[in-house]
Write a protein that holds these residues in place. Structure first.
Motif, mmCIF file in Angstrom:
data_model
loop_
_atom_site.group_PDB
_atom_site.id
_atom_site.type_symbol
_atom_site.label_atom_id
_atom_site.label_comp_id
_atom_site.label_asym_id
_atom_site.label_seq_id
_atom_site.Cartn_x
_atom_site.Cartn_y
_atom_site.Cartn_z
ATOM 1 N N UNK A 282 5.138 2.553 -6.397
ATOM 2 C CA UNK A 282 3.777 2.294 -6.840
ATOM 3 C C UNK A 282 3.598 2.668 -8.319
ATOM 4 N N UNK A 283 3.198 1.685 -9.117
ATOM 5 C CA UNK A 283 2.980 1.924 -10.547
ATOM 6 C C UNK A 283 1.769 2.839 -10.786
ATOM 7 N N UNK A 284 0.782 2.809 -9.903
ATOM 8 C CA UNK A 284 -0.401 3.650 -10.064
ATOM 9 C C UNK A 284 -0.097 5.126 -9.857
ATOM 10 N N UNK A 285 0.962 5.431 -9.123
ATOM 11 C CA UNK A 285 1.329 6.832 -8.868
ATOM 12 C C UNK A 285 2.199 7.427 -9.981
ATOM 13 N N UNK A 286 2.729 6.562 -10.836
ATOM 14 C CA UNK A 286 3.589 7.055 -11.903
ATOM 15 C C UNK A 286 2.771 7.727 -12.991
ATOM 16 N N UNK A 287 3.314 8.781 -13.579
ATOM 17 C CA UNK A 287 2.567 9.475 -14.655
ATOM 18 C C UNK A 287 2.432 8.630 -15.903
ATOM 19 N N UNK B 73 0.862 -1.185 0.000
ATOM 20 C CA UNK B 73 0.000 0.000 0.000
ATOM 21 C C UNK B 73 0.892 1.227 0.000
ATOM 22 N N UNK B 74 0.662 2.098 -0.951
ATOM 23 C CA UNK B 74 1.492 3.296 -1.068
ATOM 24 C C UNK B 74 0.911 4.414 -0.200
ATOM 25 N N UNK B 75 1.635 5.496 -0.019
ATOM 26 C CA UNK B 75 1.137 6.605 0.801
ATOM 27 C C UNK B 75 -0.155 7.230 0.271
ATOM 28 N N UNK B 76 -0.485 6.965 -0.998
ATOM 29 C CA UNK B 76 -1.698 7.519 -1.599
ATOM 30 C C UNK B 76 -2.864 6.538 -1.590
ATOM 31 N N UNK B 77 -2.662 5.364 -0.961
ATOM 32 C CA UNK B 77 -3.744 4.407 -0.790
ATOM 33 C C UNK B 77 -3.883 3.346 -1.868
ATOM 34 N N UNK B 78 -3.025 3.352 -2.875
ATOM 35 C CA UNK B 78 -3.076 2.300 -3.894
ATOM 36 C C UNK B 78 -2.565 0.997 -3.288
ATOM 37 N N UNK B 79 -3.146 -0.129 -3.707
ATOM 38 C CA UNK B 79 -2.711 -1.409 -3.142
ATOM 39 C C UNK B 79 -2.368 -2.423 -4.237
ATOM 40 N N UNK B 80 -1.222 -2.243 -4.886
ATOM 41 C CA UNK B 80 -0.826 -3.166 -5.941
ATOM 42 C C UNK B 80 -0.409 -4.534 -5.406
ATOM 43 N N UNK B 81 -0.652 -5.549 -6.198
ATOM 44 C CA UNK B 81 -0.275 -6.930 -5.900
ATOM 45 C C UNK B 81 0.962 -7.206 -6.742
ATOM 46 N N UNK B 82 2.150 -7.127 -6.149
ATOM 47 C CA UNK B 82 3.402 -7.119 -6.888
ATOM 48 C C UNK B 82 4.431 -8.039 -6.252
ATOM 49 N N UNK B 83 5.287 -8.606 -7.097
ATOM 50 C CA UNK B 83 6.406 -9.405 -6.604
ATOM 51 C C UNK B 83 7.385 -8.492 -5.868
#
Length: 60
Positions: free
Chosen positions: A55-60, A35-45
């Motif tokens: 976090x890939x979701x936070x990247x532009x 879980x990143x500081x912005x609340x995204x919860x990626x399922x990652x190795x």
């Protein structure tokens, strides 16, 4: 270096990782929840977390 650095450990999602702790798992064992500081919860190795730069979701 094991256990993992605190930069990775702080993003570990305790609630979704079935009672496992970051210090108890191996880097290539399977995908884990973060879980990143912005609340995204990626399922990652584990090994992909540092390569992706967090976090890939936070990247532009």
């Amino acid at each position: 270096m094991w256990p993992p650095c605190t930069a990775l450990a702080k993003d570990w999602n305790d609630a979704l990782n079935g009672g496992k702790f970051v210090k108890d798992v191996l880097p290539g064992s399977r995908p884990w929840w973060w879980i990143c500081p912005h609340g995204h919860d990626p399922h990652t190795m584990f090994r992909n977390r540092p390569r992706a730069g967090g976090c890939a979701a936070c990247k532009p």
